[in-house]
Design a protein around this motif. Structure first.
Motif, PDB file in Angstrom:
ATOM      1  N   ARG A 264     -14.166   9.648  24.059  1.00 37.84           N
ATOM      2  CA  ARG A 264     -15.177  10.626  24.473  1.00 37.84           C
ATOM      3  C   ARG A 264     -16.538  10.322  23.855  1.00 37.84           C
ATOM      4  NH1 ARG A 264     -16.374  16.547  23.407  1.00 37.84           N
ATOM      5  NH2 ARG A 264     -17.437  17.180  25.318  1.00 37.84           N
ATOM      6  N   ALA A 265     -16.540   9.997  22.558  1.00 42.44           N
ATOM      7  CA  ALA A 265     -17.821   9.768  21.887  1.00 42.44           C
ATOM      8  C   ALA A 265     -18.269   8.314  21.936  1.00 42.44           C
ATOM      9  CB  ALA A 265     -17.735  10.232  20.437  1.00 42.44           C
ATOM     10  N   GLY A 266     -17.372   7.410  22.357  1.00 42.31           N
ATOM     11  CA  GLY A 266     -17.744   6.011  22.479  1.00 42.31           C
ATOM     12  C   GLY A 266     -17.839   5.267  21.171  1.00 42.31           C
ATOM     13  N   LEU A 267     -17.179   5.760  20.134  1.00 40.35           N
ATOM     14  CA  LEU A 267     -17.184   5.072  18.846  1.00 40.35           C
ATOM     15  C   LEU A 267     -16.284   3.848  18.906  1.00 40.35           C
ATOM     16  CD1 LEU A 267     -18.222   5.420  15.846  1.00 40.35           C
ATOM     17  CD2 LEU A 267     -15.973   6.414  15.370  1.00 40.35           C
ATOM     18  N   ALA A 268     -16.716   2.762  18.299  1.00 44.70           N
ATOM     19  CA  ALA A 268     -15.890   1.558  18.262  1.00 44.70           C
ATOM     20  C   ALA A 268     -14.589   1.849  17.517  1.00 44.70           C
ATOM     21  CB  ALA A 268     -16.649   0.423  17.580  1.00 44.70           C
ATOM     22  N   GLU A 269     -13.494   1.314  18.021  1.00 42.67           N
ATOM     23  CA  GLU A 269     -12.183   1.579  17.421  1.00 42.67           C
ATOM     24  C   GLU A 269     -12.141   1.158  15.954  1.00 42.67           C
ATOM     25  OE1 GLU A 269      -7.488   0.511  18.271  1.00 42.67           O
ATOM     26  OE2 GLU A 269      -8.977   0.278  19.874  1.00 42.67           O
ATOM     27  N   ALA A 270     -12.834   0.080  15.623  1.00 44.22           N
ATOM     28  CA  ALA A 270     -12.828  -0.409  14.244  1.00 44.22           C
ATOM     29  C   ALA A 270     -13.509   0.572  13.290  1.00 44.22           C
ATOM     30  CB  ALA A 270     -13.528  -1.760  14.176  1.00 44.22           C
ATOM     31  N   ALA A 271     -14.351   1.459  13.822  1.00 45.87           N
ATOM     32  CA  ALA A 271     -15.081   2.409  12.970  1.00 45.87           C
ATOM     33  C   ALA A 271     -14.327   3.724  12.772  1.00 45.87           C
ATOM     34  CB  ALA A 271     -16.458   2.694  13.567  1.00 45.87           C
ATOM     35  N   VAL A 272     -13.203   3.901  13.487  1.00 43.73           N
ATOM     36  CA  VAL A 272     -12.448   5.156  13.375  1.00 43.73           C
ATOM     37  C   VAL A 272     -11.952   5.401  11.945  1.00 43.73           C
ATOM     38  CG1 VAL A 272     -10.346   6.362  14.120  1.00 43.73           C
ATOM     39  CG2 VAL A 272     -11.828   5.267  15.801  1.00 43.73           C
ATOM     40  N   PRO A 273     -11.404   4.384  11.252  1.00 43.22           N
ATOM     41  CA  PRO A 273     -10.980   4.642   9.868  1.00 43.22           C
ATOM     42  C   PRO A 273     -12.118   5.131   8.971  1.00 43.22           C
ATOM     43  CG  PRO A 273     -10.024   2.604  10.659  1.00 43.22           C
ATOM     44  CD  PRO A 273     -11.023   3.034  11.681  1.00 43.22           C
ATOM     45  N   LEU A 274     -13.336   4.634   9.200  1.00 39.45           N
ATOM     46  CA  LEU A 274     -14.467   5.095   8.406  1.00 39.45           C
ATOM     47  C   LEU A 274     -14.777   6.564   8.699  1.00 39.45           C
ATOM     48  CD1 LEU A 274     -16.866   2.012   8.631  1.00 39.45           C
ATOM     49  CD2 LEU A 274     -15.425   2.724   6.709  1.00 39.45           C
ATOM     50  N   SER A 323     -21.641   9.140  19.479  1.00 36.05           N
ATOM     51  CA  SER A 323     -20.788   8.712  18.375  1.00 36.05           C
ATOM     52  C   SER A 323     -21.299   9.209  17.020  1.00 36.05           C
ATOM     53  CB  SER A 323     -20.670   7.183  18.363  1.00 36.05           C
ATOM     54  OG  SER A 323     -21.950   6.580  18.240  1.00 36.05           O
ATOM     55  N   VAL A 324     -22.618   9.165  16.803  1.00 38.73           N
ATOM     56  CA  VAL A 324     -23.166   9.610  15.519  1.00 38.73           C
ATOM     57  C   VAL A 324     -22.925  11.107  15.333  1.00 38.73           C
ATOM     58  CG1 VAL A 324     -25.255   9.870  14.145  1.00 38.73           C
ATOM     59  CG2 VAL A 324     -24.888   7.779  15.466  1.00 38.73           C
ATOM     60  N   LEU A 325     -23.259  11.896  16.354  1.00 36.88           N
ATOM     61  CA  LEU A 325     -23.061  13.342  16.269  1.00 36.88           C
ATOM     62  C   LEU A 325     -21.590  13.683  16.091  1.00 36.88           C
ATOM     63  CD1 LEU A 325     -24.111  16.227  16.429  1.00 36.88           C
ATOM     64  CD2 LEU A 325     -23.961  16.087  18.935  1.00 36.88           C
ATOM     65  N   ALA A 326     -20.710  12.970  16.798  1.00 35.71           N
ATOM     66  CA  ALA A 326     -19.278  13.243  16.706  1.00 35.71           C
ATOM     67  C   ALA A 326     -18.767  13.004  15.288  1.00 35.71           C
ATOM     68  CB  ALA A 326     -18.508  12.372  17.697  1.00 35.71           C
ATOM     69  N   VAL A 327     -19.189  11.925  14.658  1.00 38.50           N
ATOM     70  CA  VAL A 327     -18.748  11.628  13.295  1.00 38.50           C
ATOM     71  C   VAL A 327     -19.257  12.687  12.325  1.00 38.50           C
ATOM     72  CG1 VAL A 327     -18.991  10.010  11.374  1.00 38.50           C
ATOM     73  CG2 VAL A 327     -18.502   9.151  13.672  1.00 38.50           C
ATOM     74  N   VAL A 328     -20.512  13.091  12.472  1.00 36.04           N
ATOM     75  CA  VAL A 328     -21.072  14.144  11.607  1.00 36.04           C
ATOM     76  C   VAL A 328     -20.261  15.427  11.744  1.00 36.04           C
ATOM     77  CG1 VAL A 328     -23.065  15.651  11.238  1.00 36.04           C
ATOM     78  CG2 VAL A 328     -23.404  13.201  11.578  1.00 36.04           C
ATOM     79  N   LEU A 329     -19.913  15.787  12.973  1.00 36.61           N
ATOM     80  CA  LEU A 329     -19.150  17.011  13.208  1.00 36.61           C
ATOM     81  C   LEU A 329     -17.742  16.915  12.612  1.00 36.61           C
ATOM     82  CD1 LEU A 329     -20.238  17.825  16.873  1.00 36.61           C
ATOM     83  CD2 LEU A 329     -20.827  19.113  14.803  1.00 36.61           C
ATOM     84  N   VAL A 330     -17.143  15.733  12.687  1.00 32.31           N
ATOM     85  CA  VAL A 330     -15.806  15.535  12.105  1.00 32.31           C
ATOM     86  C   VAL A 330     -15.859  15.701  10.585  1.00 32.31           C
ATOM     87  CG1 VAL A 330     -14.033  13.792  11.638  1.00 32.31           C
ATOM     88  CG2 VAL A 330     -14.846  14.158  13.968  1.00 32.31           C
ATOM     89  N   VAL A 331     -16.892  15.160   9.951  1.00 30.50           N
ATOM     90  CA  VAL A 331     -17.049  15.320   8.503  1.00 30.50           C
ATOM     91  C   VAL A 331     -17.236  16.793   8.147  1.00 30.50           C
ATOM     92  CG1 VAL A 331     -18.509  14.780   6.512  1.00 30.50           C
ATOM     93  CG2 VAL A 331     -17.984  12.993   8.187  1.00 30.50           C
TER      94      VAL A 331
END
Length: 422
Positions: A264-274, A323-331
Motif C-alpha cells: 500500500r505504501a510502496g516501501l521497499a521490502e528490504a526496508a521493512v525490518p527497519l 512510504s515516509v508517512l506510513a513509517v512515521v505512523l507505524v512508529v
C-alpha cells in the motif's frame, strides 16, 4: 510474599503509603519519586529473555518448516500453541504454585521454560516441537504472574506502575534487539541455536534469582478462596476488557504491517525490518513514558494514549499511501499503543490488591486474548472488500471500543476519590 503495605524483602523499607480502601483505585499518590529496588531491574532483564522466546519463531518459520518437514502455515502452529499456553497456562500455573514461596515459583518457572526450549531444539517433528513451545509458554506465563507480584510489591504503591514499565520494557526491548539477533543467529548457525541460547540464559537467570532474591513465605497466606475473591471486583474485569481491546487494536494492524508498508505504501521490502525496528523503538519509548506517568495519572495516561492509538490507526487507514508517512505512523503506533501496557497492569494491582498472583495471571491472558482477537479480525478484514485498509480500520474500532471501559473506570475512580475526601 509481603503485601504492598509491609516492608519489602528486597529493600528492607516499606512504602510510605498503603493501598487504597478496598482497592478502589483511589490510593493516594506520592509526589516524591521512589527509587526502584534492584529486584525490579533483575526481573525486567529476565522478561527480555521471555519476550525474545515468544516472538523468535516468527523469524524462523521457513527454517522450522524445512527442518520439521511441514508447510510454513503448519509451522505457524508453534506461534498459536505458545499463545494458548500463555492464555490458559498462566492462571492455571498461578494456582498450581499458589502455596510455593514466590522465589521458588520463579525458579521453577524458569526451569520449565528452559526445558521447553531444550525439547524444542531436540525436536525432529512438529508434535514434539509443539510440546516444547507449550512448556515454554507455561514457564513464561508463570514467571509473569509471579514476577509482576514481586515487582509491584517491592516497588510499593507509589511506584508499582513504574515497576511494570520496567518489566514490560524488557519484553519490548526483546522485540527491538532480541528477536532480530535471535533470528540472525538461527539463520547463520541453525534454527536450534537461539533455542539452546534461551535455555542456557533461563538457567543462568534461575541461578541469579537464587542468589539475589531473598527467601520468602510466598503464598503461605494465600488460598484459592482469597485469590478468587479478588476477582469479584467489577472494575477488575473492566481493566481486563480494556487490555484485550487496546492490544487487539494495535495487533489488528501490526500483524499485517509488512503488507501495509510494501503493497500500500510502496516501501521497499528490504526496508521493512527497519520500519519494524522503528515500531519497536517507539514501543520502548511509549512503555517508558507510560510507566513514569501511570502511577500519578493512570487514566490521564490511558485515555489520551488510547485515543491517540485510534487516531493513528485512522490516519494509517486514510493516508498511509506514502512510504515516509506510513513509517512515521507505524512508529507512532508503537509509542501510543504500548504506553498503556504498564499502566493497565498497574491498575490490576490497584484493584485486586498487592500479592495476588491469579489476577496478574489473568492480565497476561487478557493480553493474549487481545493478540489473538486483533490478528484474527485484522486478517478477516484484509480478505474482505476493505482489503489493505481493513486491518488498521479494524484496529481503530477496537481502540475506540477500549475507551468505553476506560471511561467507566475513570469515572469510578473520580467518584471513589470524591467519597474518600468527603
Amino acid at each position: 510474599m509481603t503485601s504492598a503495605a509491609s516492608p519489602s524483602p528486597t529493600t528492607g523499607q516499606g512504602p510510605t503509603v498503603g493501598p487504597s480502601p478496598e482497592h478502589d483505585g483511589s490510593a493516594p499518590v506520592l509526589t516524591e519519586k521512589v527509587k526502584l529496588p534492584p529486584v525490579v531491574w533483575l526481573l525486567g532483564a529476565i522478561t527480555f529473555i521471555m519476550g525474545t522466546s515468544e516472538m523468535i519463531v516468527t523469524g524462523l518459520l521457513p527454517q522450522l518448516s524445512g527442518a520439521l518437514g511441514v508447510s510454513v502455515s503448519s509451522a505457524g502452529m508453534l506461534i498459536t500453541v505458545f499463545a494458548v499456553g500463555m492464555m490458559i497456562g498462566a492462571p492455571v500455573m498461578s494456582l498450581a504454585t499458589l502455596r510455593l514461596p514466590r522465589r521458588n515459583a520463579l525458579i521453577a518457572a524458569l526451569l520449565v521454560f528452559a526445558a521447553g526450549h531444550v525439547v524444542g531444539a531436540l525436536s525432529s517433528g512438529l508434535g514434539l516441537a509443539m510440546v516444547g513451545r507449550f512448556a515454554a509458554a507455561l514457564g513464561n506465563g508463570t514467571f509473569w504472574a509471579v514476577g509482576a507480584v514481586i515487582a509491584t510489591a517491592a516497588a510499593g504503591p507509589a511506584a508499582g506502575t513504574r515497576a511494570m514499565g520496567v518489566m514490560v520494557g524488557g519484553t519490548t526491548l526483546a522485540n527491538v534487539v532480541g528477536v532480530p539477533l535471535g533470528t540472525a543467529a538461527g539463520q547463520l548457525s541453525g534454527w536450534q541455536t537461539p533455542f539452546w541460547v534461551l535455555a542456557a540464559l533461563a538457567v543462568v537467570a534461575a541461578a541469579v534469582i537464587v542468589r539475589q532474591v531473598p527467601a520468602d513465605r510466598g503464598g503461605a497466606d494465600s488460598t484459592l478462596r482469597t485469590e478468587t475473591t479478588s476477582l469479584k471486583h467489577p472494575r477488575l474485569w473492566l481493566v481486563y476488557l480494556a487490555i484485550a481491546l487496546i492490544q487487539g487494536g494495535v495487533m489488528a494492524a501490526y500483524s499485517y504491517v509488512a503488507l501495509l508498508l510494501t503493497d500500500r505504501a510502496g516501501l521497499a521490502e528490504a526496508a521493512v525490518p527497519l520500519a519494524m525496528l522503528g515500531f519497536g523503538a517507539g514501543a520502548l519509548a511509549g512503555t517508558t513514558l507510560g510507566g513514569r506517568r501511570g502511577d500519578s495519572k493512570p487514566y490521564g495516561t490511558l485515555i489520551p494514549a488510547t485515543s491517540a492509538t485510534a487516531a493513528i490507526l485512522a490516519a494509517i487507514t486514510l493516508w498511509a499511501t506514502n512510504s515516509v508517512l506510513a513509517v512515521v505512523l507505524v512508529v507512532l503506533l508503537g509509542a501510543a499503543g504500548f504506553a498503556t501496557n504498564p499502566v493497565v497492569v498497574g491498575e490490576v494491582v490497584r484493584v485486586a490488591g498487592a500479592g495476588r498472583a491469579l489476577p496478574m495471571a489473568l492480565a497476561t491472558s487478557a493480553f493474549q486474548v487481545g493478540i489473538a482477537l486483533g490478528s484474527w479480525l485484522g486478517g478477516a478484514a484484509l480478505t474482505s472488500a476493505l482489503s489493505l485498509q481493513g486491518p488498521p480500520l479494524t484496529g481503530m474500532v477496537l481502540a475506540l471500543l477500549a475507551l468505553v471501559p476506560l471511561g467507566l473506570l475513570a469515572a469510578s475512580r473520580r467518584k471513589a476519590g470524591t467519597v474518600t475526601q468527603s
